[in-house]
Design a protein around this motif. Structure first.
Motif, PDB file in Angstrom:
ATOM      1  N   ALA A  73       0.844  -1.222  -0.644  1.00  0.00           N
ATOM      2  CA  ALA A  73      -0.302   0.140  -0.061  1.00  0.00           C
ATOM      3  C   ALA A  73       0.934   1.458   0.379  1.00  0.00           C
ATOM      4  N   ALA A  74       1.681   1.657   0.945  1.00  0.00           N
ATOM      5  CA  ALA A  74       2.902   2.227   0.367  1.00  0.00           C
ATOM      6  C   ALA A  74       3.714   2.629  -0.746  1.00  0.00           C
ATOM      7  N   VAL A  75       3.340   1.690  -1.585  1.00  0.00           N
ATOM      8  CA  VAL A  75       5.018   1.587  -2.777  1.00  0.00           C
ATOM      9  C   VAL A  75       3.628   2.297  -3.347  1.00  0.00           C
ATOM     10  N   ILE A  76       2.626   1.727  -3.558  1.00  0.00           N
ATOM     11  CA  ILE A  76       1.673   2.197  -4.759  1.00  0.00           C
ATOM     12  C   ILE A  76       0.981   3.070  -4.025  1.00  0.00           C
ATOM     13  N   LEU A  77       0.593   3.705  -3.127  1.00  0.00           N
ATOM     14  CA  LEU A  77       0.613   5.376  -2.921  1.00  0.00           C
ATOM     15  C   LEU A  77       1.229   6.194  -3.354  1.00  0.00           C
ATOM     16  N   THR A  78       2.762   5.781  -3.080  1.00  0.00           N
ATOM     17  CA  THR A  78       3.509   6.462  -3.528  1.00  0.00           C
ATOM     18  C   THR A  78       4.058   6.807  -4.897  1.00  0.00           C
ATOM     19  N   MET A  79       4.149   5.227  -5.647  1.00  0.00           N
ATOM     20  CA  MET A  79       4.313   5.905  -6.332  1.00  0.00           C
ATOM     21  C   MET A  79       2.968   6.260  -7.747  1.00  0.00           C
ATOM     22  N   THR A  80       1.425   6.191  -7.240  1.00  0.00           N
ATOM     23  CA  THR A  80       0.664   6.783  -7.909  1.00  0.00           C
ATOM     24  C   THR A  80       0.448   8.223  -7.688  1.00  0.00           C
ATOM     25  N   MET A  81       1.092   8.969  -6.137  1.00  0.00           N
ATOM     26  CA  MET A  81       0.669  10.066  -6.064  1.00  0.00           C
ATOM     27  C   MET A  81       1.664  11.017  -6.385  1.00  0.00           C
ATOM     28  N   ILE A  82       3.095  10.781  -6.079  1.00  0.00           N
ATOM     29  CA  ILE A  82       3.812  11.312  -7.084  1.00  0.00           C
ATOM     30  C   ILE A  82       3.966  11.162  -8.454  1.00  0.00           C
ATOM     31  N   MET A  83       3.097  10.062  -8.795  1.00  0.00           N
ATOM     32  CA  MET A  83       2.980  10.196 -10.779  1.00  0.00           C
ATOM     33  C   MET A  83       1.471  12.119 -10.669  1.00  0.00           C
ATOM     34  N   PHE A  84       0.806  11.173 -10.165  1.00  0.00           N
ATOM     35  CA  PHE A  84      -0.257  12.515 -10.343  1.00  0.00           C
ATOM     36  C   PHE A  84       0.122  13.869 -10.511  1.00  0.00           C
ATOM     37  N   THR A  85       0.391  14.254  -9.754  1.00  0.00           N
ATOM     38  CA  THR A  85       1.284  15.729  -9.458  1.00  0.00           C
ATOM     39  C   THR A  85       2.683  16.018  -9.594  1.00  0.00           C
ATOM     40  N   SER A  86       3.357  15.002 -10.372  1.00  0.00           N
ATOM     41  CA  SER A  86       4.610  15.677 -10.683  1.00  0.00           C
ATOM     42  C   SER A  86       4.340  16.580 -12.159  1.00  0.00           C
ATOM     43  N   ALA A  87       3.036  15.732 -12.538  1.00  0.00           N
ATOM     44  CA  ALA A  87       3.076  16.444 -14.446  1.00  0.00           C
ATOM     45  C   ALA A  87       2.358  17.629 -14.233  1.00  0.00           C
ATOM     46  N   ALA A  88       1.686  18.566 -13.213  1.00  0.00           N
ATOM     47  CA  ALA A  88       0.304  18.950 -12.855  1.00  0.00           C
ATOM     48  C   ALA A  88       0.514  20.164 -14.105  1.00  0.00           C
ATOM     49  N   ILE A  89       1.905  20.944 -13.334  1.00  0.00           N
ATOM     50  CA  ILE A  89       1.689  22.676 -13.561  1.00  0.00           C
ATOM     51  C   ILE A  89       2.548  22.128 -15.110  1.00  0.00           C
ATOM     52  N   VAL A  90       3.840  21.234 -15.392  1.00  0.00           N
ATOM     53  CA  VAL A  90       4.244  21.238 -16.780  1.00  0.00           C
ATOM     54  C   VAL A  90       2.388  20.525 -17.655  1.00  0.00           C
ATOM     55  N   LYS A  91       1.817  20.496 -17.361  1.00  0.00           N
ATOM     56  CA  LYS A  91       0.567  19.949 -18.246  1.00  0.00           C
ATOM     57  C   LYS A  91      -0.815  20.709 -18.543  1.00  0.00           C
ATOM     58  N   GLU A  92      -0.562  21.909 -17.338  1.00  0.00           N
ATOM     59  CA  GLU A  92      -0.817  23.061 -17.392  1.00  0.00           C
ATOM     60  C   GLU A  92      -0.417  23.990 -18.612  1.00  0.00           C
ATOM     61  N   GLN A  93       1.096  23.967 -18.715  1.00  0.00           N
ATOM     62  CA  GLN A  93       2.156  25.016 -19.011  1.00  0.00           C
ATOM     63  C   GLN A  93       1.888  24.823 -20.990  1.00  0.00           C
ATOM     64  N   GLU A  94       1.470  23.157 -21.235  1.00  0.00           N
ATOM     65  CA  GLU A  94       1.968  22.519 -22.384  1.00  0.00           C
ATOM     66  C   GLU A  94       1.156  22.606 -22.913  1.00  0.00           C
ATOM     67  N   ARG A  95      -0.702  22.611 -22.591  1.00  0.00           N
ATOM     68  CA  ARG A  95      -2.128  22.702 -22.716  1.00  0.00           C
ATOM     69  C   ARG A  95      -2.165  24.132 -23.087  1.00  0.00           C
ATOM     70  N   GLY A  96      -1.452  24.981 -22.360  1.00  0.00           N
ATOM     71  CA  GLY A  96      -1.955  26.502 -22.704  1.00  0.00           C
ATOM     72  C   GLY A  96      -2.904  27.014 -21.807  1.00  0.00           C
ATOM     73  N   ASN A  97      -2.966  26.416 -20.609  1.00  0.00           N
ATOM     74  CA  ASN A  97      -3.793  26.430 -19.610  1.00  0.00           C
ATOM     75  C   ASN A  97      -3.207  27.873 -18.285  1.00  0.00           C
TER      76      ASN A  97
END
Length: 381
Positions: free
Chosen positions: A193-217
């Protein structure tokens, strides 16, 4: 027909792009380097210096020599002394120590009657009188650590009494708590549970800002009447619910398929998981403010995941790592949550007993949120 010169031009162009992309170039070098250091230096399956406590009801020279003899094996390291078994069991439950050596008040008589000593029972035929000279109480939630301490069960008394190796009669009695059958699934599922939450939670938000930049938002977000901190909080909140869904799926399937015992309180589990999810999401946000594009964000996520999984104690015992690796592990949220979830699910430990891990996750969240908000503001400038 293929042209060697055209291929050469493309190769030159790719190499030039790679040289300009410093983050990708750094990851190309750092990822194998980190793996080499982790597996070659930090990861050690030969567990040594396991922190243990002693409850000495004998308080004699013999009991002190016995403790020194056990410590000389380097398998365990005596870190605490307690007056009662109850205090020692509390220390095991809170993961302060991994085992306790209980020395009874009649240790001298037990030693005199032990067959391997030779002057208590001349022929060793009356086994009803044979008793181990002391007792190990072991945290069985980590099977590798438990096996290492169980290896002391028939510890020879050669160093203590200049006697040959003991292969027939146990020197110590051992009792395993929380996982007496030493099933791997009991140890793995809460850690998973600790490993899966680490993987998914960091992965979800690590691209949050750059994704907005790439989409022009990004321009739209800038014009909104939001502070950087409000934007960061708004980014992480939806993923908190996703994290809890993942947790209950893992623990529910673990209970259904592998019969994992669930002995802890639901409130304690929710509070600890909430703190860990927030810490992991915020860590991803910080990475997102550093990355220039989603590829870099993914590379940095892998860079964080490797030490989080390998050093947290999920696969390899924390006690077997050198001190530098343990200090690095203490900086990572996964290490603290692994202790919390194993303590709550397997040992029914309350959060007060493990408050240091919970406070660390909370402090990490606030600090990371401030860093992410500060860096996002600088990016806008």
């Amino acid at each position: 027909m293929t042209s060697l010169s055209r291929i050469k031009a493309i190769v030159s162009k790719e190499l030039l792009q790679l040289r300009r992309d410093r983050m990708t170039f750094a990851m190309v070098v750092m990822i194998p380097l980190i793996q080499l250091i982790l597996f070659g230096y930090a990861i050690n399956t030969n567990v040594k210096d396991i922190p243990v406590a002693v409850v000495d009801h004998s308080q004699t020279a013999l009991s002190r020599i016995l403790v020194q003899t056990v410590s000389a094996t380097n398998v365990v390291k005596v870190t605490d002394y307690y007056d009662s078994i109850e205090q020692a069991q509390t220390a095991i439950a809170s993961a302060k120590v991994r085992a306790v050596l209980f020395i009874p008040h009649d240790v001298a008589n037990r030693l005199a009657q032990h067959p391997t000593v030779g002057f208590g029972l001349p022929d060793g035929s009356n086994e009803s009188l044979v008793r181990p000279i002391a007792h190990w109480l072991v945290d069985g939630s980590d099977t590798m650590v438990a096996s290492s301490i169980k290896s002391l069960r028939n510890m020879p008394l050669a160093e203590l009494l200049d006697k040959p190796a003991n292969r027939t009669y146990p020197t110590f009695e051992t009792t395993l708590f929380y996982n007496p059958e030493q099933r791997s699934a009991v140890n793995i599922v809460p850690g998973l549970a600790a490993v899966i939450l680490t993987m998914t939670m960091i992965m979800f938000t690590s691209a949050a800002i750059v994704k907005e930049q790439e989409r022009g938002n990004m321009e739209l977000l800038i014009t909104l009447p939001l502070s950087s901190l409000e934007l960061m909080i708004g980014k992480v909140v939806p993923y908190i619910f996703i994290g809890f869904i993942q947790l209950f799926i893992i623990l529910g399937m673990g209970k259904l398929l592998f019969h994992i015992p669930f002995g802890g309180g639901l409130v304690a589990l929710v509070v600890a998981t909430f703190a860990f999810i927030c810490a992991s999401l915020v860590l991803g946000l910080v990475l997102s403010t550093i990355a220039k594009n989603q590829l870099q964000a993914m590379q940095m996520t892998i860079f964080i995941l490797l030490p989080s999984i390998l050093l947290s104690g999920f696969v390899f015992p924390y006690e077997g790592m050198p001190k530098v690796a343990q200090w690095l592990a203490e900086c990572l949220p996964a290490t603290h949550y692994l202790r919390l979830i194993r303590g709550i699910v397997l040992k029914d430990v309350n959060l007060i007993s493990m408050s240091s891990d919970l406070l660390w996750l909370t402090a990490f969240t606030f600090f990371g949120l401030a860093v992410a908000a500060f860096r996002f503001k600088k990016t806008l400038d």
